[in-house]
Design a protein around this motif. Structure first.
Motif, PDB file in Angstrom:
ATOM      1  N   GLU A 250      -2.104   7.170  -0.608  1.00 24.12           N
ATOM      2  CA  GLU A 250      -3.165   6.562  -1.771  1.00 24.12           C
ATOM      3  C   GLU A 250      -4.371   5.473  -0.172  1.00 24.12           C
ATOM      4  O   GLU A 250      -5.421   5.258  -1.307  1.00 24.12           O
ATOM      5  CB  GLU A 250      -2.645   5.846  -3.321  1.00 24.12           C
ATOM      6  N   LYS A 251      -3.689   4.805  -0.009  1.00 27.32           N
ATOM      7  CA  LYS A 251      -4.048   3.435   0.799  1.00 27.32           C
ATOM      8  C   LYS A 251      -5.132   2.560   0.322  1.00 27.32           C
ATOM      9  O   LYS A 251      -5.552   1.863   0.592  1.00 27.32           O
ATOM     10  CB  LYS A 251      -5.378   4.354   1.785  1.00 27.32           C
TER      11      LYS A 251
ATOM     12  N   ALA B 142       0.460  -1.071  -0.222  1.00 30.72           N
ATOM     13  CA  ALA B 142      -0.371   0.040  -0.013  1.00 30.72           C
ATOM     14  C   ALA B 142       0.734   1.049  -0.074  1.00 30.72           C
ATOM     15  O   ALA B 142       2.000   0.961   0.490  1.00 30.72           O
ATOM     16  CB  ALA B 142      -0.723   0.123   0.916  1.00 30.72           C
TER      17      ALA B 142
ATOM     18  N   PRO C  47       1.150   4.771   1.386  1.00 29.73           N
ATOM     19  CA  PRO C  47       0.238   5.187   2.388  1.00 29.73           C
ATOM     20  C   PRO C  47      -0.511   6.669   1.879  1.00 29.73           C
ATOM     21  O   PRO C  47      -2.094   6.900   1.999  1.00 29.73           O
ATOM     22  CB  PRO C  47       1.645   5.695   3.463  1.00 29.73           C
TER      23      PRO C  47
END
Length: 160
Positions: free
Chosen positions: A95-96, A91, A93
């Motif tokens: 864009e999650k 992931a 961070p």
């Protein structure tokens, strides 16, 4: 890799036999090679996974990020069939959202050629060290042998 060895054309078998088998492994100039027939295409790569030396012979094949990959049965590492690229999902961070990323070339792949229904492999002449090369060395083979011996040794605490 030794340039003289890498340019040699090795006969693997008849196309029909290899298509029927779907997978086989051979040793060429002391190197263990996995031959895969999947979706009408032949692929060849080092037999042992670059990560910890587990055999890829029974790894599942999946499409990941529009690339066909073999999944190492032991630790689930993803390796592209065509390039030997290691893929991982993470992931960002900001864009999650989890996405697939490349680790770069980790597994040595070899060229497969068909001539008059015969299948040949030419060992890779890609210069430099690729991580799967380790398990083709004397030290890497000794490590694999030691791990195999400890896996197959009887358990001292087991009841008879």
């Amino acid at each position: 890799m030794d340039e003289k060895k890498s340019s040699r054309f090795y006969f693997i078998g008849k196309k029909d036999d290899l298509v029927q088998a779907k997978r086989t492994h051979v040793t060429l100039d002391g190197r263990d090679i996995l031959i895969i027939y999947h979706q009408r295409v032949f692929y060849a790569m080092d037999l042992q996974c670059y990560h910890a030396g587990s055999t890829l012979l029974n790894g599942d094949i999946e499409e990941i990020n529009k690339k066909l990959c073999i999944i190492c049965p032991k630790h689930k590492y993803k390796i592209t069939l065509a390039e030997g690229e290691g893929l991982y999902r993470a992931a960002n961070p900001a864009e999650k959202v989890k996405r697939w990323y490349s680790k770069g070339i980790k597994q040595r792949v070899h060229k497969v050629t068909e001539v008059d229904e015969d299948i040949f492999v030419t060992l890779s002449d890609c210069p430099g060290y690729i991580e799967s090369d380790y398990y083709q060395t004397e030290k890497g083979r000794a490590e694999l042998s030691k791990a195999h011996d400890s896996d197959s040794a009887p358990d001292a605490d087991a009841d008879d």
